[in-house]
Design an enzyme around this catalytic site. Structure first.
Site, short mmCIF file in Angstrom:
data_model
loop_
_atom_site.label_atom_id
_atom_site.label_comp_id
_atom_site.label_asym_id
_atom_site.label_seq_id
_atom_site.Cartn_x
_atom_site.Cartn_y
_atom_site.Cartn_z
N LYS A 82 0.92 -1.25 -0.32
CA LYS A 82 -0.02 -0.28 -0.09
C LYS A 82 0.97 1.10 -0.06
O LYS A 82 1.27 1.60 1.08
CB LYS A 82 -1.47 -0.33 1.34
CG LYS A 82 -2.01 -1.57 1.31
CD LYS A 82 -2.94 -1.46 2.66
CE LYS A 82 -3.88 -2.19 2.17
NZ LYS A 82 -4.56 -2.95 3.89
N LYS A 123 -5.34 6.55 3.61
CA LYS A 123 -5.54 6.13 4.23
C LYS A 123 -4.96 6.42 5.56
O LYS A 123 -4.72 5.93 6.67
CB LYS A 123 -6.78 5.07 4.77
CG LYS A 123 -5.82 3.66 4.17
CD LYS A 123 -5.27 2.61 5.17
CE LYS A 123 -4.38 1.48 4.73
NZ LYS A 123 -3.59 0.71 5.82
N ASP A 160 -11.25 -0.03 5.55
CA ASP A 160 -9.57 -0.07 6.17
C ASP A 160 -8.93 1.58 6.42
O ASP A 160 -8.31 1.75 7.44
CB ASP A 160 -8.24 0.36 4.05
CG ASP A 160 -7.15 -0.19 4.63
OD1 ASP A 160 -6.83 -1.04 6.25
OD2 ASP A 160 -6.10 -0.68 4.08
N THR A 169 -6.93 1.69 9.74
CA THR A 169 -5.79 1.80 10.26
C THR A 169 -6.57 3.37 11.49
O THR A 169 -5.25 3.46 12.13
CB THR A 169 -5.14 2.54 9.40
OG1 THR A 169 -5.58 1.42 8.62
CG2 THR A 169 -4.16 2.65 9.13
N SER A 228 -1.83 -0.34 14.30
CA SER A 228 -1.57 0.95 13.12
C SER A 228 -0.34 0.98 13.04
O SER A 228 0.08 1.84 14.23
CB SER A 228 -2.57 0.94 12.39
OG SER A 228 -1.97 2.60 11.75
N VAL A 278 7.85 -0.84 8.42
CA VAL A 278 7.66 0.33 7.40
C VAL A 278 6.27 1.09 7.66
O VAL A 278 5.63 -0.20 8.14
CB VAL A 278 7.89 0.38 5.65
CG1 VAL A 278 6.90 1.45 5.28
CG2 VAL A 278 9.43 -0.46 5.72
#
Length: 341
Positions: free
Chosen positions: A110, A196, A249, A253, A259, A284
């Protein structure tokens, strides 16, 4: 073809890549799982556990770790890409000579590339140019790696241009605890999954400042508006952004303590600087890099994304979070649907 005879390679052994590889192996597939790090391959081989990125979960014998990219992708019917977005181009280039004609490549990464502003399937189709565009798909939606690994019921979306490919992805990944819907909007599915993370940084910052629940609800709602503005400008279907890969999502998140992007924002709201936060994280937080891409895209395309612009200002221009709140609340008064309809 019997779906269980599908030959699968998974490229990327972070938490999310390992959780999805475990999902497939638990279902009964035997798959080659490529890890960049030698120590991760050794951990899985010796202990049947990815102690570096997904500790505490036993990995089935059908998940075969490797550091050999050729072994991971050669002769495969489906290759799942789960590498950080800023690594996608380099990894795709490395694997290109070994990809078989007819392979379906699915991105579960993503992000949006900083320099080119390309989504992941565009990078893949540019590099692995002998495959038709409809052979590239996306898997996205509200899903934390630890919960998928634990078998907690999860619902996501699989997108591909061709219905046959989307349904193939759906059949491969669907399980009693992992329900997959299909759509054909690969742009919207990826824009939702990328943006998001930016909004989640803002939501985390609000919580880090102990601002209360009202601001977070506002950020989620207006963040969805910004996703729609940029997504539709790029050709996305707004209904996609109202679905699993968009608002679904986004909700997860922006509200879930698992998250990484929310966590980055929360620590910023508590007064920590970005460099210190990043230096303490092994995994990451995609939203940091995506913020730069989204901000630059908004300027290039003249799309108004005030929340994303403020996240950029906080992350990269050292603007105080309090000042960003003031600017957002002090903007000129508008119709709620301005720029959306």
């Amino acid at each position: 073809m019997d779906i269980m005879n599908t030959k699968i390679g998974v490229v990327g052994a972070g938490a999310w890549g390992t959780a999805l590889a475990k999902l497939l192996a638990d279902k009964g597939f035997t798959l080659d799982h490529w890890a960049f790090e030698t120590e991760v391959k050794e951990e899985i081989t010796l202990h049947r556990e990815n102690r570096s990125f997904l500790p505490g979960f036993s990995l089935p014998p059908g998940l075969v770790p490797t550091n050999d990219i050729e072994k991971a992708v050669s002769g495969k019917d489906l290759v799942l890409m789960v590498v950080p977005s800023h690594c996608m181009r380099a990894v795709a280039t490395q694997m290109k000579p070994f990809v078989s004609p007819g392979t379906v490549i699915v991105s579960a990464s993503k992000g949006i590339e900083n320099k080119t502003h390309m989504i992941m399937t565009d990078i893949l189709s540019e590099i692995i140019d002998f495959l038709p565009d409809h052979n590239f798909g996306v898997l996205s939606g509200p899903s934390f790696a630890k919960e998928v690994a634990a078998g907690i019921p999860t619902v996501v979306a699989a997108a591909a241009l061709k219905n046959e490919v989307a349904k193939f992805i759906q059949k491969v990944f669907s399980s009693p605890n992992f329900r997959v819907y299909v759509n054909h909007d690969i742009i919207g599915t990826q824009i939702g999954g990328a943006m998001k993370n930016v909004i989640a940084i803002a939501a985390g910052a609000c919580d880090g400042m102990s601002m209360g629940l009202n601001p977070r609800a506002a950020l989620i709602t207006r963040g969805l508006t910004e996703m729609n503005r940029l997504g539709t400008r790029l050709g996305a279907d707004p209904l996609t952004l109202s679905g699993l890969a968009g608002v679904g999502d986004l909700l997860l998140t922006c509200t879930g303590f698992l998250s990484r992007n929310y966590t980055v924002g929360k620590q910023i709201g508590q007064g920590k600087c970005l460099d210190d936060i990043i230096s303490e994280m092994r995994m990451v937080a995609e939203g940091v890099k995506t913020t730069r891409s989204v901000y630059n895209m908004s300027k290039k395309l003249n799309v108004d994304l005030p929340i994303c612009a403020e996240v950029y200002s906080v992350l990269f221009e050292n603007s105080p979070v309090e000042r960003s709140v003031e600017r957002l609340m002090g903007r000129s008064l508008k119709h709620e649907l301005e720029g959306v309809i």
